[in-house]
Design an enzyme around this catalytic site. Structure first.
Site, PDB file in Angstrom:
ATOM      1  CG  ASP A   1     -14.362   7.200 -73.919  1.00 18.61           C
ATOM      2  OD1 ASP A   1     -14.853   8.157 -73.300  1.00 18.61           O
ATOM      3  OD2 ASP A   1     -13.610   6.358 -73.400  1.00 18.61           O
TER       4      ASP A   1
ATOM      5  CG  HIS B   1     -15.290   6.373 -70.300  1.00 21.88           C
ATOM      6  ND1 HIS B   1     -13.976   6.528 -70.661  1.00 21.88           N
ATOM      7  CD2 HIS B   1     -15.281   6.273 -68.943  1.00 21.88           C
ATOM      8  CE1 HIS B   1     -13.203   6.541 -69.589  1.00 21.88           C
ATOM      9  NE2 HIS B   1     -13.982   6.389 -68.532  1.00 21.88           N
TER      10      HIS B   1
ATOM     11  CB  SER C   1     -10.995   5.612 -66.959  1.00 21.17           C
ATOM     12  OG  SER C   1     -11.388   6.896 -67.332  1.00 21.17           O
TER      13      SER C   1
END
Length: 782
Positions: free
Chosen positions: A712, A747, A627
């Site tokens: 995501d 995600h 991320s």
């Protein structure tokens, strides 16, 4: 995982892009050399499939799969401040996630991955069996007392998901009438034939049967224990549906609430408060829902129209108030809702003042407030009477060397979660009786911890008791749940994660070292290795993890699957770089906005320190981040590709400038205070100077694994896709570049517990392959 229950919830929509658990990945990709420079011949280009042609038919022949897919180039010019950027892969962004040409390209990447990984499948499968073999598959969590029940989660052998269970607390001689038995650190839930029977409230395995992805993010029991409300996500896009069921029968109560976040709390026994999002997935409205009514008739308690702010929701430990907060990266203000008078709506508790961040709770006739400002950057704790919120008393003053991270209230105690010298602390203060004046608190009692580096997180505790529950782990200590008697100082271990396969904590060493950054700042590093294997001669393989954003603390914690690396001679290290919150608020401030590059140079300094001190060499150093940590990996790969043998970038936020220029993308507007607003020239050129997609160049890169999730909402799949396409087009080496887009998740990757272990096995196989550590024939021996 970091910041504690309420704080974790507070940050949930503030990270773009964050996950606090290192090494939990999407499965990803290849392990064979493939050329990459602009002058090399890389086989076929992506062809567009028609809408009538199923994606499954858009497959490469085995002979063509020996070369990677090549994304076609479609010139897309973007100009600002006289600067022209050309994005040849802008076409890969499809907000609908349905364009046949895009899906075709992603499927070709996945097919290529599968083809190239097939030669290592035997070792990967053995590694997965080894990792799974450490888990006690049939287990229960540490039971939590709530009223007359113990609540806990049960896992079953071979099943991916948990059961949510409860059973009655037996009456004792000391409990009178309908009173609940007293709470003690020695309290143990009976499980024998004479014990009250277990009741399964909800079985996620049953609920998940018809879904490729299944996640319950909120499971809330009503105050009278009769009902349960839970938030369900079946796509991984973090858009939830809330269901209310009878806790005994499982029967639905009313119709579900659709299109919500996971923020959900009971307002008494007959109403719920929940949060919804706008079209950019910004939590912007708080609603009151009365059971038995239509969602369309729910009353809006608050609408935050400023797109720099998002809504948060939590309940007081006393269960008498709900708090709705609106927050940006620098400002947070609060409203309260009285459970006993929900019809009164929200009342202002802390006002909206730019640069003032407040977190609130309640006990007796006072609200307690953790308050941060530019002057008091590490926070102070104050209190005010319920009837006069402007009359404040300082309970714990600001300290420059100690950051107050969270507060946890009990009827007679205040527990403060702090950070000092980069380590978490737990300090307990006795409170005067309710009704007595509150004054500055002194003489707090600190809970002692043994490991040199570790993590501590709050757990659900009974407000009316003197028993604090917290979870503890270190890089060699499995997650452990403790009950701590705040009156006597007695601590009792209630649950420690079982690690099968002969694990002995004494076989491992944890250390804490400090690297010097370019400006002389000392950067802490947490390290673990197996002492009977590692030689510390510069030839040991090492995996270095980093994050460094959003003030999130990546504390040293345990991960059972990581033992498969440590037991093969790996050293595992965490670089606690600026941009995180480990060393206090200023640690964060010095790694954001126009100081963001400190995050990257700190990480490089940690890598160089580990090489200098012979923990590893360049040829044995692998790096990992997800991320916003994936942004870190992308940036340092462009800056110092010579320093690393292999890199893993999970769901990486790598197209920083383009994303932050587009306010229609989820989370963008609220994050201008984190990264900067590139509509301003100074920020534009600074962000361009480090944005990974904009800085790929013709140079040698190490072996790279990149992952994405199609659904995501935090980092759009097209960001890592464009990064990979750029790398393949420009890099001059013959190392591998791999990309895998998980088409059925978001995600946080796949949802099943064993599916996540398979991903770990895949990642570890990639790392060991690049280091030539996969045994011949795929044998999985250590």
């Amino acid at each position: 995982m970091g910041m504690g229950m309420r704080m974790h919830k507070q940050w949930q929509w503030q990270w773009r892009r964050g996950n606090l658990l290192p090494l939990v990945y999407l499965p990803v990709v290849v392990l064979s050399s493939c050329g990459g420079g602009a002058g090399s011949s890389l086989g076929f280009s992506v062809r567009a499939s028609t809408s009538s042609e199923p994606t499954s038919r858009v497959r490469m022949s085995e002979s063509k799969m020996q070369r990677p897919p090549v994304a076609k180039k479609v010139e897309h010019k973007m100009e600002m401040f006289g600067d022209v950027r050309v994005d040849n892969y802008y076409w890969l962004r499809d907000d609908s996630r349905s364009d046949p040409q895009v899906l075709s390209y992603l499927q070709q990447e996945n097919d290529y991955t599968q083809f190239l990984m097939s030669g290592n499948k035997k070792f990967e499968d053995q590694l997965y069996s080894e990792i799974r073999g450490r888990i006690k598959e049939d287990d229960i969590s540490a039971p939590e007392r709530k009223g007359p029940y113990y609540y806990y989660q049960r896992t079953l052998k071979g099943m991916e998901y948990v059961q949510h269970c409860r059973r009655f607390i037996p009456k004792t001689k000391s409990s009178e009438g309908d009173a609940d038995p007293p709470v003690s650190v020695y309290d143990t839930m009976p499980t024998g034939p004479d014990a009250p029977p277990e009741h399964v409230i909800l079985d996620e395995n049953v609920m998940a049967k018809n879904h490729a992805y299944y996640s319950i993010a909120a499971f809330k029991v009503s105050p009278n224990n009769n009902l349960v409300a839970y938030a369900e996500d079946t796509k991984g896009n973090e858009i939830y549906t809330v269901y209310v069921i009878d806790a005994e029968t499982g029967a639905p109560v009313g119709l579900p609430l659709v299109g919500t976040t996971s923020y959900l709390e009971w307002a008494g026994n007959e109403a719920l408060v929940y949060i919804t999002m706008d079209e950019t997935l910004r939590p912007d409205k708080a609603w009151l829902h009365k059971l038995g009514t239509e969602q369309s008739s729910d009353s809006c308690l608050y609408h935050e129209q400023d797109d720099m702010f998002s809504i948060d929701l939590h309940a007081s430990e006393s269960k008498k108030f709900l708090f709705v907060a609106s927050e940006s990266k620098t400002t947070r203000f609060n409203f309260y809702l009285d459970h006993s008078k929900p019809e009164d709506g929200l009342m202002v508790l802390t006002p909206r003042l730019d640069g003032i961040d407040t977190f609130v709770s309640h006990r007796g006739n006072h609200f307690f407030i953790k308050r941060r400002s530019d002057q008091f950057f590490n926070s102070e704790v104050i209190a005010c009477p319920l009837e006069n919120t402007s009359e404040t008393t300082v309970l714990l003053p600001h300290r420059e060397s100690v950051k107050i991270q969270d507060i946890h209230l009990f009827s007679d105690h205040l527990v403060v979660y702090e950070r000092e010298e980069g380590l978490p602390k737990v300090t307990i203060y006795q409170l005067p009786d309710v009704g007595q004046p509150l004054k500055t608190l002194h003489g707090g009692q600190a809970v002692k911890f043994l490991d040199p580096t570790y993590s501590v997180d709050p757990s659900e505790s009974e407000f009316s008791s003197s028993i604090l529950r917290f979870s503890y782990s270190s890089m060699k200590t499995p997650p452990s749940v403790y009950d701590y008697d705040m009156k006597t100082g007695v601590s009792v271990l209630k649950k420690i994660e079982t690690v099968l396969g002969g694990f002995e904590a004494s076989d491992y060493v944890t250390e804490r070292k400090w690297a010097s950054a370019l400006d002389g700042t000392q950067i802490p590093i947490s390290i673990v290795y197996r002492k009977d294997i590692v030689k510390l001669d510069g030839y040991d393989p090492l995996l270095l993890y980093g994050y460094g954003s959003y003030e999130i603390c990546i504390d040293a914690s345990f991960k059972a699957s990581r033992l498969s690396l440590l037991d093969r001679g790996f050293i595992y290290a965490i670089a606690h770089i600026r941009g995180g919150g480990e060393m206090g608020r200023q640690w964060y401030e010095n790694g954001k906005l126009l100081k963001k590059k400190n995050t990257f140079t700190d990480f490089i300094a940690c890598a160089e320190y580990l090489i200098e001190k012979k923990y590893c060499s360049k040829e044995r150093l692998c790096i990992d981040g997800r991320s916003a940590g994936g942004l870190l990996i992308g940036a340092v790969l462009n800056m110092r590709p010579d320093l690393f043998k292999a890199a893993v970038a999970g769901v990486p936020f790598v197209d920083v400038l383009t994303t932050m220029l587009d306010p229609t993308i989820p989370l963008t507007t609220s994050e201008w205070e984190e990264w900067g607003d590139p509509r301003k020239e100074e920020f534009y050129f600074y962000m361009k100077s480090y944005s990974p997609v904009d800085n790929v160049k013709a140079q040698n890169y190490p072996n790279i694994l990149v992952t994405a999730g199609l659904n995501d909402p935090r980092v759009m799949y097209s960001e890592p896709a464009k990064f990979v396409a750029n790398l393949r087009d420009k890099k001059t080496d013959k190392n591998i570049i791999m990309f895998k887009c998980e088409l059925g998740a978001g995600h946080f990757s796949k949802s099943g517990r064993f599916e996540k272990l398979q991903e770990d096995a895949f990642i570890y196989t990639f790392i060991m392959k690049t280091l030539d550590m996969v045994p011949a024939g795929g044998s999985g021996g250590n």
